[in-house]
Design a protein around this motif. Structure first.
Motif, mmCIF file in Angstrom:
data_model
loop_
_atom_site.group_PDB
_atom_site.id
_atom_site.type_symbol
_atom_site.label_atom_id
_atom_site.label_comp_id
_atom_site.label_asym_id
_atom_site.label_seq_id
_atom_site.Cartn_x
_atom_site.Cartn_y
_atom_site.Cartn_z
ATOM 1 N N GLN A 156 -16.332 -8.854 1.259
ATOM 2 C CA GLN A 156 -17.300 -9.127 2.314
ATOM 3 C C GLN A 156 -16.648 -9.559 3.635
ATOM 4 O OE1 GLN A 156 -20.634 -8.459 1.749
ATOM 5 N NE2 GLN A 156 -19.673 -7.635 -0.108
ATOM 6 N N GLN A 157 -15.328 -9.648 3.667
ATOM 7 C CA GLN A 157 -14.661 -10.024 4.909
ATOM 8 C C GLN A 157 -14.921 -8.989 6.000
ATOM 9 O OE1 GLN A 157 -10.474 -11.989 4.051
ATOM 10 N NE2 GLN A 157 -10.881 -10.409 2.518
ATOM 11 N N VAL A 158 -15.149 -9.462 7.209
ATOM 12 C CA VAL A 158 -15.281 -8.538 8.335
ATOM 13 C C VAL A 158 -14.008 -8.496 9.162
ATOM 14 C CG1 VAL A 158 -17.778 -8.753 8.477
ATOM 15 C CG2 VAL A 158 -16.355 -10.294 9.817
ATOM 16 N N ALA A 159 -13.154 -9.476 8.987
ATOM 17 C CA ALA A 159 -11.856 -9.475 9.665
ATOM 18 C C ALA A 159 -10.945 -10.463 8.955
ATOM 19 C CB ALA A 159 -11.989 -9.846 11.134
ATOM 20 N N ALA A 160 -9.664 -10.248 9.066
ATOM 21 C CA ALA A 160 -8.669 -11.168 8.515
ATOM 22 C C ALA A 160 -7.375 -10.957 9.268
ATOM 23 C CB ALA A 160 -8.463 -10.923 7.025
ATOM 24 N N GLY A 161 -6.544 -11.984 9.265
ATOM 25 C CA GLY A 161 -5.280 -11.837 9.964
ATOM 26 C C GLY A 161 -4.336 -12.976 9.667
ATOM 27 N N TYR A 162 -3.160 -12.870 10.227
ATOM 28 C CA TYR A 162 -2.194 -13.962 10.146
ATOM 29 C C TYR A 162 -1.388 -14.003 11.431
ATOM 30 C CZ TYR A 162 1.298 -10.352 8.809
ATOM 31 O OH TYR A 162 2.112 -9.251 8.775
ATOM 32 N N ILE A 163 -0.847 -15.174 11.709
ATOM 33 C CA ILE A 163 0.091 -15.358 12.805
ATOM 34 C C ILE A 163 1.382 -15.845 12.188
ATOM 35 C CG2 ILE A 163 0.592 -16.528 14.987
ATOM 36 C CD1 ILE A 163 -2.941 -16.697 13.862
ATOM 37 N N ILE A 164 2.501 -15.240 12.544
ATOM 38 C CA ILE A 164 3.794 -15.685 12.058
ATOM 39 C C ILE A 164 4.588 -16.238 13.231
ATOM 40 C CG2 ILE A 164 4.698 -13.305 12.174
ATOM 41 C CD1 ILE A 164 6.611 -14.115 9.866
ATOM 42 N N TYR A 165 5.038 -17.476 13.061
ATOM 43 C CA TYR A 165 5.819 -18.148 14.095
ATOM 44 C C TYR A 165 7.286 -18.072 13.678
ATOM 45 C CZ TYR A 165 1.100 -20.112 14.498
ATOM 46 O OH TYR A 165 -0.267 -20.274 14.575
ATOM 47 N N GLY A 166 7.989 -17.080 14.198
ATOM 48 C CA GLY A 166 9.375 -16.870 13.808
ATOM 49 C C GLY A 166 10.253 -16.648 15.021
ATOM 50 N N SER A 167 11.230 -15.729 14.898
ATOM 51 C CA SER A 167 12.092 -15.426 16.040
ATOM 52 C C SER A 167 11.268 -14.892 17.201
ATOM 53 C CB SER A 167 13.168 -14.420 15.639
ATOM 54 O OG SER A 167 12.580 -13.262 15.076
ATOM 55 N N SER A 168 10.179 -14.230 16.873
ATOM 56 C CA SER A 168 9.110 -13.948 17.830
ATOM 57 C C SER A 168 7.814 -14.325 17.138
ATOM 58 C CB SER A 168 9.098 -12.473 18.250
ATOM 59 O OG SER A 168 8.867 -11.636 17.134
ATOM 60 N N THR A 169 6.756 -14.496 17.911
ATOM 61 C CA THR A 169 5.466 -14.880 17.326
ATOM 62 C C THR A 169 4.561 -13.658 17.319
ATOM 63 O OG1 THR A 169 5.662 -17.171 18.021
ATOM 64 C CG2 THR A 169 3.444 -16.358 17.600
ATOM 65 N N MET A 170 4.024 -13.339 16.144
ATOM 66 C CA MET A 170 3.178 -12.151 16.009
ATOM 67 C C MET A 170 1.829 -12.513 15.429
ATOM 68 S SD MET A 170 5.344 -8.853 14.714
ATOM 69 C CE MET A 170 3.805 -7.905 14.660
ATOM 70 N N LEU A 171 0.806 -11.814 15.888
ATOM 71 C CA LEU A 171 -0.532 -11.891 15.315
ATOM 72 C C LEU A 171 -0.852 -10.511 14.750
ATOM 73 C CD1 LEU A 171 -3.707 -13.551 16.805
ATOM 74 C CD2 LEU A 171 -3.829 -11.286 15.788
ATOM 75 N N VAL A 172 -1.163 -10.469 13.471
ATOM 76 C CA VAL A 172 -1.488 -9.223 12.771
ATOM 77 C C VAL A 172 -2.906 -9.357 12.234
ATOM 78 C CG1 VAL A 172 -0.891 -7.716 10.835
ATOM 79 C CG2 VAL A 172 0.931 -8.842 12.158
ATOM 80 N N TYR A 173 -3.750 -8.373 12.494
ATOM 81 C CA TYR A 173 -5.124 -8.505 11.997
ATOM 82 C C TYR A 173 -5.745 -7.151 11.675
ATOM 83 C CZ TYR A 173 -7.732 -6.860 16.128
ATOM 84 O OH TYR A 173 -8.292 -6.079 17.127
ATOM 85 N N THR A 174 -6.837 -7.220 10.917
ATOM 86 C CA THR A 174 -7.626 -6.038 10.602
ATOM 87 C C THR A 174 -9.104 -6.376 10.679
ATOM 88 O OG1 THR A 174 -8.077 -4.308 8.954
ATOM 89 C CG2 THR A 174 -7.647 -6.510 8.103
ATOM 90 N N THR A 175 -9.892 -5.401 11.053
ATOM 91 C CA THR A 175 -11.348 -5.523 10.961
ATOM 92 C C THR A 175 -11.894 -4.457 10.010
ATOM 93 O OG1 THR A 175 -11.612 -4.102 12.911
ATOM 94 C CG2 THR A 175 -11.622 -6.496 13.277
ATOM 95 N N GLY A 176 -11.017 -3.968 9.133
ATOM 96 C CA GLY A 176 -11.420 -2.930 8.194
ATOM 97 C C GLY A 176 -11.190 -1.537 8.729
#
Length: 337
Positions: A156-176
């Protein structure tokens, strides 16, 4: 010069692909992105200010809270309260759901479940950490939002994601509609599209598991680890063992390079350690959208019934072919070493 798409621009352009294209989800994702920038700033100067180390208390999981856990939790809750598009926040750091009772938020349509700072015990040794989030549509129609609004299956998720704080900072997400990754450009303070249409390799050469717990693993998991270590040129074995201790970091690497992450149940913890609502479900949604697979060893993670907020589950997640082979060992199916 190639056109650079910021997270805000990308969300607006893709809004028509959302199941409910009225702008609320776009603004909610924007609010999460803003909080991520604030947390990133503090993570990257953690060694310079008094936010390292334990906060002197434990969370609902019985784990010692780190100062940055508390800080990240406060920042994401504050951003979601201010944005007005969320009526409930369910956080790893809080025993109960947090009802946002402002006049605007009472009628908001979305629920956010979040692990504010995954792997935070690694902060003081400069290992990548991350944030995991999951978004659901509210089910209840009138009055205050309810715990049942949170206890929804991962499907039932409409979106999900993660942020990784590393050598660079990335936001990865999906809305299906596929998976996209954005890297924070500190010179302009914006997440910019850097990894469009991310796809997970069908197989890989990396397995991620805490082998220090080997003696406590089920026999099928032990056999799979042995399989990973046997030399076989046809399947590029032996595989490399890579375990960071931050699920976001391990999953992010495996998403790009191919691999499997395993956190099984044990005799003392048959339900595993990782939480279904705000860790396993959102990451399973992302990995499936990228072409991978996520199970508890028996069933698809996204199909599991959610009966409590801090529910735990074993997880086998990553490249589809690797997960299928791991499941075969669990089921004692004949597999040639």
């Amino acid at each position: 010069m190639p056109k650079v798409a910021t997270l805000g621009q990308f969300i607006i352009e893709k809004q028509a692909d959302f199941p409910y294209a009225k702008g609320e989800l776009s603004r909610l994702l924007r609010d999460i992105g803003i909080a991520a920038k604030i947390v990133n700033r503090e993570v990257n100067k953690a060694g310079l200010v008094d936010i390292l180390g334990a906060a002197g208390q434990t969370n609902i999981q019985g784990e010692r809270q780190q100062k940055l856990d508390v800080y990240a939790n406060e920042q994401f809750i504050s951003a979601l309260q201010s944005g007005g598009e969320c009526c409930i926040v369910a956080s790893e750091e809080n025993e109960d759901i947090i009802l946002i009772d402002s006049e605007v938020s009472k009628s908001a349509k979305y629920i956010v479940a979040i692990d504010p700072l995954d792997g935070s015990s690694n902060i003081d040794v400069n290992v990548p950490v991350g944030t995991i989030f999951s978004i659901y549509r509210r089910k209840s129609a009138d009055g205050p939002a309810l715990i049942s609004d949170v206890l929804q299956k991962g499907t039932q998720q409409v979106a999900a994601g993660y942020i990784i704080y590393g050598s660079s900072t990335m936001l990865v997400y999906t809305t299906g509609c596929g998976v996209n990754g954005f890297t924070l450009d500190p010179s302009i303070g914006e997440f910019c599209l850097s990894h469009p249409e991310m796809k997970m390799p069908k197989t890989g050469t990396i397995y991620s598991i805490n082998e220090g717990n080997y003696i406590h693993f089920p026999d099928g998991v032990k056999q799979y680890i042995k399989y990973c270590q046997v030399e076989d040129k046809a399947t590029n074995r032996p595989y490399s063992s890579r375990y960071i201790g931050s699920m976001v970091a391990d999953l992010h690497r495996n998403l790009i390079k191919g691999g499997i992450f395993i956190y099984p149940g044990t005799a003392s913890a048959p339900k595993g350690k990782l939480r279904l609502v705000y860790e396993c479900n959102p990451l399973a949604f992302i990995i499936e959208q990228a072409g991978g697979k996520a199970t508890d060893g028996e069933s698809r993670i996204l199909d599991l019934e959610v009966i409590e907020l801090h529910q735990r589950t074993p997880i086998f997640i990553g490249s589809k072919e690797m997960v299928l082979i791991a499941e075969a060992f669990l089921h004692e199916t004949s597999v040639t070493l």
